[in-house]
Design a protein around this motif. Sequence first.
Motif, mmCIF file in Angstrom:
data_model
loop_
_atom_site.group_PDB
_atom_site.id
_atom_site.type_symbol
_atom_site.label_atom_id
_atom_site.label_comp_id
_atom_site.label_asym_id
_atom_site.label_seq_id
_atom_site.Cartn_x
_atom_site.Cartn_y
_atom_site.Cartn_z
ATOM 1 N N UNK A 37 0.835 -1.296 -0.013
ATOM 2 C CA UNK A 37 -0.008 0.173 0.039
ATOM 3 C C UNK A 37 0.903 1.341 -0.109
ATOM 4 N N UNK A 38 0.285 2.326 -0.220
ATOM 5 C CA UNK A 38 1.015 3.552 -0.292
ATOM 6 C C UNK A 38 0.120 4.546 0.465
ATOM 7 N N UNK A 39 0.788 5.453 1.464
ATOM 8 C CA UNK A 39 -0.115 6.440 2.059
ATOM 9 C C UNK A 39 -1.029 5.961 2.951
ATOM 10 N N UNK A 40 -1.168 4.802 3.351
ATOM 11 C CA UNK A 40 -2.020 4.147 4.258
ATOM 12 C C UNK A 40 -3.469 4.050 3.673
ATOM 13 N N UNK A 41 -3.474 4.014 2.182
ATOM 14 C CA UNK A 41 -4.625 3.814 1.418
ATOM 15 C C UNK A 41 -4.928 2.297 1.159
ATOM 16 N N UNK A 42 -5.960 2.274 0.457
ATOM 17 C CA UNK A 42 -6.445 0.703 -0.037
ATOM 18 C C UNK A 42 -5.060 -0.128 -0.337
ATOM 19 N N UNK A 43 -5.181 -1.364 -0.678
ATOM 20 C CA UNK A 43 -4.147 -2.099 -1.133
ATOM 21 C C UNK A 43 -3.730 -1.889 -2.562
ATOM 22 N N UNK A 44 -2.722 -1.887 -2.902
ATOM 23 C CA UNK A 44 -2.067 -1.479 -4.372
ATOM 24 C C UNK A 44 -1.710 -2.956 -4.846
ATOM 25 N N UNK A 45 -1.420 -3.754 -4.027
ATOM 26 C CA UNK A 45 -1.112 -5.210 -4.629
ATOM 27 C C UNK A 45 -0.851 -6.168 -3.308
ATOM 28 N N UNK A 46 -0.797 -7.408 -3.767
ATOM 29 C CA UNK A 46 -0.609 -8.606 -2.742
ATOM 30 C C UNK A 46 0.336 -9.710 -3.095
ATOM 31 N N UNK A 47 1.140 -10.443 -2.685
ATOM 32 C CA UNK A 47 1.881 -11.580 -3.140
ATOM 33 C C UNK A 47 1.641 -12.496 -2.065
ATOM 34 N N UNK A 48 1.832 -13.772 -2.644
ATOM 35 C CA UNK A 48 1.593 -15.063 -1.761
ATOM 36 C C UNK A 48 2.994 -15.801 -1.932
ATOM 37 N N UNK A 49 3.478 -16.209 -0.779
ATOM 38 C CA UNK A 49 4.652 -16.878 -1.183
ATOM 39 C C UNK A 49 4.538 -18.288 -0.388
ATOM 40 N N UNK A 50 5.015 -19.308 -0.921
ATOM 41 C CA UNK A 50 4.945 -20.523 -0.416
ATOM 42 C C UNK A 50 6.348 -21.338 0.065
ATOM 43 N N UNK A 51 6.330 -22.008 1.252
ATOM 44 C CA UNK A 51 7.681 -22.619 1.692
ATOM 45 C C UNK A 51 7.078 -24.014 1.896
ATOM 46 N N UNK A 52 8.157 -24.974 1.417
ATOM 47 C CA UNK A 52 7.993 -26.459 1.542
ATOM 48 C C UNK A 52 9.077 -26.681 2.574
ATOM 49 N N UNK A 53 8.350 -27.517 3.670
ATOM 50 C CA UNK A 53 9.459 -28.016 4.746
ATOM 51 C C UNK A 53 10.542 -28.778 4.358
#
Length: 158
Positions: free
Chosen positions: A56-72
Amino acid sequence: MTPSPATAAVRVRRAELSDLDDLVALEQATFDSDRVSRAQFRRHLDSDSARVLVASANRRRFLGTALVFFRKGSRVARLYSIASLPEARGKGVGTALVDAAEAAARQRRCQALRLEVRTDNANAIRLYEGLGYRRIGSVAKGFYEDGSDAFRYEKTLA
């Protein structure tokens, strides 16, 4: 490390349960298929094998997301999904999210981060290659729900 001017205004943090509605709304606004569902986001928010990030920027709504996976037991993390609002593209959001995904992978002592990208997504390919990702393996035929192919990329993490 000082952020580059392109990402200086973009803040990335780990998503929380209170972000669930916004995560789902952004996912639906960004993708026509291969969406992460509300139930999946909820599970990933509580999972030790996933990291959900929001930009986000300037505490406004989300601009983007990311999802990262880790395998044991694996030293390779996977950037499963990255999304940014159309109006946020070209403003450093993708770079900030990838940087944060790499940092999360390094925290987990991963030696590499891998991802898939649609073969027709020139902007994303340019972003990843500009950030040091290199294409690996052969084209993943029919990788996406709509039958589109994917390139696989990897970056070695220092």
